[in-house]
Motif scaffolding. Sequence first.
Motif, PDB file in Angstrom:
ATOM      1  N   TYR A  23      23.610  38.812 123.272  1.00 14.65           N
ATOM      2  CA  TYR A  23      24.781  38.935 124.136  1.00 14.65           C
ATOM      3  C   TYR A  23      24.408  39.870 125.275  1.00 14.65           C
ATOM      4  O   TYR A  23      23.989  41.006 125.053  1.00 14.65           O
ATOM      5  N   SER A  24      24.511  39.372 126.469  1.00 11.87           N
ATOM      6  CA  SER A  24      24.297  40.199 127.653  1.00 11.87           C
ATOM      7  C   SER A  24      24.927  39.490 128.844  1.00 11.87           C
ATOM      8  O   SER A  24      25.037  38.254 128.860  1.00 11.87           O
ATOM      9  N   GLU A  25      25.341  40.294 129.803  1.00 16.66           N
ATOM     10  CA  GLU A  25      25.954  39.759 131.023  1.00 16.66           C
ATOM     11  C   GLU A  25      27.080  38.775 130.709  1.00 16.66           C
ATOM     12  O   GLU A  25      27.168  37.704 131.305  1.00 16.66           O
ATOM     13  N   GLN A  26      27.907  39.126 129.727  1.00 13.69           N
ATOM     14  CA  GLN A  26      29.082  38.342 129.346  1.00 13.69           C
ATOM     15  C   GLN A  26      28.735  36.939 128.828  1.00 13.69           C
ATOM     16  O   GLN A  26      29.555  36.026 128.881  1.00 13.69           O
ATOM     17  N   GLN A  27      27.531  36.769 128.315  1.00 18.14           N
ATOM     18  CA  GLN A  27      27.100  35.467 127.815  1.00 18.14           C
ATOM     19  C   GLN A  27      26.451  35.620 126.444  1.00 18.14           C
ATOM     20  O   GLN A  27      25.659  36.527 126.221  1.00 18.14           O
ATOM     21  N   ALA A  28      26.811  34.703 125.526  1.00 22.21           N
ATOM     22  CA  ALA A  28      26.234  34.709 124.183  1.00 22.21           C
ATOM     23  C   ALA A  28      25.304  33.509 124.036  1.00 22.21           C
ATOM     24  O   ALA A  28      25.671  32.389 124.381  1.00 22.21           O
ATOM     25  N   LYS A  29      24.112  33.782 123.507  1.00 20.26           N
ATOM     26  CA  LYS A  29      23.123  32.723 123.300  1.00 20.26           C
ATOM     27  C   LYS A  29      22.599  32.801 121.879  1.00 20.26           C
ATOM     28  O   LYS A  29      22.531  33.875 121.290  1.00 20.26           O
ATOM     29  N   VAL A  30      22.217  31.649 121.362  1.00 21.26           N
ATOM     30  CA  VAL A  30      21.651  31.554 120.021  1.00 21.26           C
ATOM     31  C   VAL A  30      20.334  30.797 120.109  1.00 21.26           C
ATOM     32  O   VAL A  30      20.255  29.748 120.752  1.00 21.26           O
ATOM     33  N   THR A  31      19.325  31.350 119.453  1.00 21.67           N
ATOM     34  CA  THR A  31      18.026  30.681 119.365  1.00 21.67           C
ATOM     35  C   THR A  31      17.658  30.579 117.898  1.00 21.67           C
ATOM     36  O   THR A  31      17.780  31.551 117.157  1.00 21.67           O
ATOM     37  N   THR A  32      17.229  29.401 117.491  1.00 24.45           N
ATOM     38  CA  THR A  32      16.818  29.215 116.102  1.00 24.45           C
ATOM     39  C   THR A  32      15.313  29.402 115.990  1.00 24.45           C
ATOM     40  O   THR A  32      14.585  29.284 116.972  1.00 24.45           O
ATOM     41  N   GLY A  33      14.874  29.667 114.781  1.00 27.55           N
ATOM     42  CA  GLY A  33      13.448  29.825 114.554  1.00 27.55           C
ATOM     43  C   GLY A  33      13.086  29.577 113.103  1.00 27.55           C
ATOM     44  O   GLY A  33      13.939  29.649 112.216  1.00 27.55           O
ATOM     45  N   VAL A  34      11.825  29.263 112.878  1.00 27.73           N
ATOM     46  CA  VAL A  34      11.295  29.058 111.537  1.00 27.73           C
ATOM     47  C   VAL A  34      10.094  29.965 111.377  1.00 27.73           C
ATOM     48  O   VAL A  34       9.248  30.053 112.272  1.00 27.73           O
ATOM     49  N   ASN A  35      10.024  30.649 110.247  1.00 28.29           N
ATOM     50  CA  ASN A  35       8.884  31.518 109.950  1.00 28.29           C
ATOM     51  C   ASN A  35       7.873  30.726 109.130  1.00 28.29           C
ATOM     52  O   ASN A  35       8.156  30.342 107.995  1.00 28.29           O
ATOM     53  N   TYR A  36       6.720  30.479 109.729  1.00 26.81           N
ATOM     54  CA  TYR A  36       5.639  29.744 109.067  1.00 26.81           C
ATOM     55  C   TYR A  36       4.536  30.709 108.654  1.00 26.81           C
ATOM     56  O   TYR A  36       4.283  31.689 109.347  1.00 26.81           O
ATOM     57  N   THR A  37       3.861  30.402 107.560  1.00 21.70           N
ATOM     58  CA  THR A  37       2.710  31.205 107.153  1.00 21.70           C
ATOM     59  C   THR A  37       1.446  30.760 107.873  1.00 21.70           C
ATOM     60  O   THR A  37       0.497  31.532 107.987  1.00 21.70           O
ATOM     61  N   SER A  38       1.428  29.514 108.340  1.00 26.03           N
ATOM     62  CA  SER A  38       0.286  29.005 109.095  1.00 26.03           C
ATOM     63  C   SER A  38       0.773  27.906 110.035  1.00 26.03           C
ATOM     64  O   SER A  38       1.882  27.401 109.910  1.00 26.03           O
ATOM     65  N   PHE A  39      -0.087  27.536 110.962  1.00 28.00           N
ATOM     66  CA  PHE A  39       0.279  26.540 111.954  1.00 28.00           C
ATOM     67  C   PHE A  39       0.434  25.166 111.315  1.00 28.00           C
ATOM     68  O   PHE A  39      -0.343  24.777 110.445  1.00 28.00           O
ATOM     69  N   THR A  40       1.450  24.443 111.774  1.00 23.13           N
ATOM     70  CA  THR A  40       1.630  23.054 111.346  1.00 23.13           C
ATOM     71  C   THR A  40       2.223  22.247 112.489  1.00 23.13           C
ATOM     72  O   THR A  40       2.992  22.781 113.295  1.00 23.13           O
ATOM     73  N   MET A  41       1.853  20.999 112.543  1.00 25.90           N
ATOM     74  CA  MET A  41       2.437  20.079 113.523  1.00 25.90           C
ATOM     75  C   MET A  41       3.731  19.471 112.975  1.00 25.90           C
ATOM     76  O   MET A  41       4.489  18.883 113.714  1.00 25.90           O
ATOM     77  N   PRO A  72       9.041  18.979 100.473  1.00 27.45           N
ATOM     78  CA  PRO A  72       8.228  19.749  99.518  1.00 27.45           C
ATOM     79  C   PRO A  72       6.841  20.120 100.041  1.00 27.45           C
ATOM     80  O   PRO A  72       6.286  21.148  99.643  1.00 27.45           O
ATOM     81  N   GLU A  73       6.296  19.328 100.938  1.00 24.84           N
ATOM     82  CA  GLU A  73       4.973  19.631 101.474  1.00 24.84           C
ATOM     83  C   GLU A  73       4.977  20.884 102.359  1.00 24.84           C
ATOM     84  O   GLU A  73       3.925  21.466 102.632  1.00 24.84           O
ATOM     85  N   LEU A  74       6.165  21.330 102.775  1.00 21.71           N
ATOM     86  CA  LEU A  74       6.263  22.517 103.629  1.00 21.71           C
ATOM     87  C   LEU A  74       6.696  23.773 102.871  1.00 21.71           C
ATOM     88  O   LEU A  74       6.746  24.861 103.439  1.00 21.71           O
ATOM     89  N   THR A  75       6.981  23.640 101.587  1.00 23.08           N
ATOM     90  CA  THR A  75       7.512  24.752 100.798  1.00 23.08           C
ATOM     91  C   THR A  75       6.627  25.989 100.858  1.00 23.08           C
ATOM     92  O   THR A  75       7.122  27.110 100.983  1.00 23.08           O
ATOM     93  N   GLU A  76       5.332  25.806 100.796  1.00 22.69           N
ATOM     94  CA  GLU A  76       4.410  26.951 100.824  1.00 22.69           C
ATOM     95  C   GLU A  76       4.202  27.504 102.231  1.00 22.69           C
ATOM     96  O   GLU A  76       3.758  28.632 102.398  1.00 22.69           O
ATOM     97  N   MET A  77       4.525  26.710 103.243  1.00 18.66           N
ATOM     98  CA  MET A  77       4.267  27.119 104.625  1.00 18.66           C
ATOM     99  C   MET A  77       5.449  27.804 105.295  1.00 18.66           C
ATOM    100  O   MET A  77       5.271  28.557 106.242  1.00 18.66           O
ATOM    101  N   VAL A  78       6.669  27.515 104.833  1.00 19.74           N
ATOM    102  CA  VAL A  78       7.868  28.062 105.472  1.00 19.74           C
ATOM    103  C   VAL A  78       8.397  29.219 104.636  1.00 19.74           C
ATOM    104  O   VAL A  78       8.677  29.060 103.453  1.00 19.74           O
TER     105      VAL A  78
END
Length: 147
Positions: free
Chosen positions: A105-123, A90-96
């Motif tokens: 997909y390129s050169e016959q290889q598929a890759k996945v990268t995850t990410g989180v959208n933050y409104t401000s920096f957090t450790m 709950p402490e991250l609800t406003e930040m995420v």
Amino acid sequence: MIALTADDTKQFMNRLLRSEMADGFLLSTLDMDLKFRLSIDSTTGSESVTWSEIRPVIVDHLKAFGQPSALKLVLSLNPESTEKILARFPELTEMVTGFTMTVTYSEQQAKVTTGVNYTSFTMDKQAEQAFDSMIRTFFHKNGCEMS
């Protein structure tokens, strides 16, 4: 954030494009190089486009024009699933503001990268780690081995 590579690219791409595996995600952006360049950016409109809505169109383009030389697909976690993750932190609800999965997909290889959208920096990376774990489990349950 994690970066994964599909152990079996053909199987991964078939599951992504021909099954309902990722239909619960929302389409953010799509760039695909066929014999022409196809770009879709659904982040500018007020309506969200689900992967299940656009996937059949993409498959039709692939049938007509063949395998792309490159593809970049950004999918966002739907609001309900985002809320489930954030309910644990709950402490991250406003930040995420969202969670994304970028498929390249390129050169016959598929890759996945995850990410989180933050409104401000957090450790605090608890939400990010929870999403990364969820994505690993998601692929495993759907028979896509990733390394």
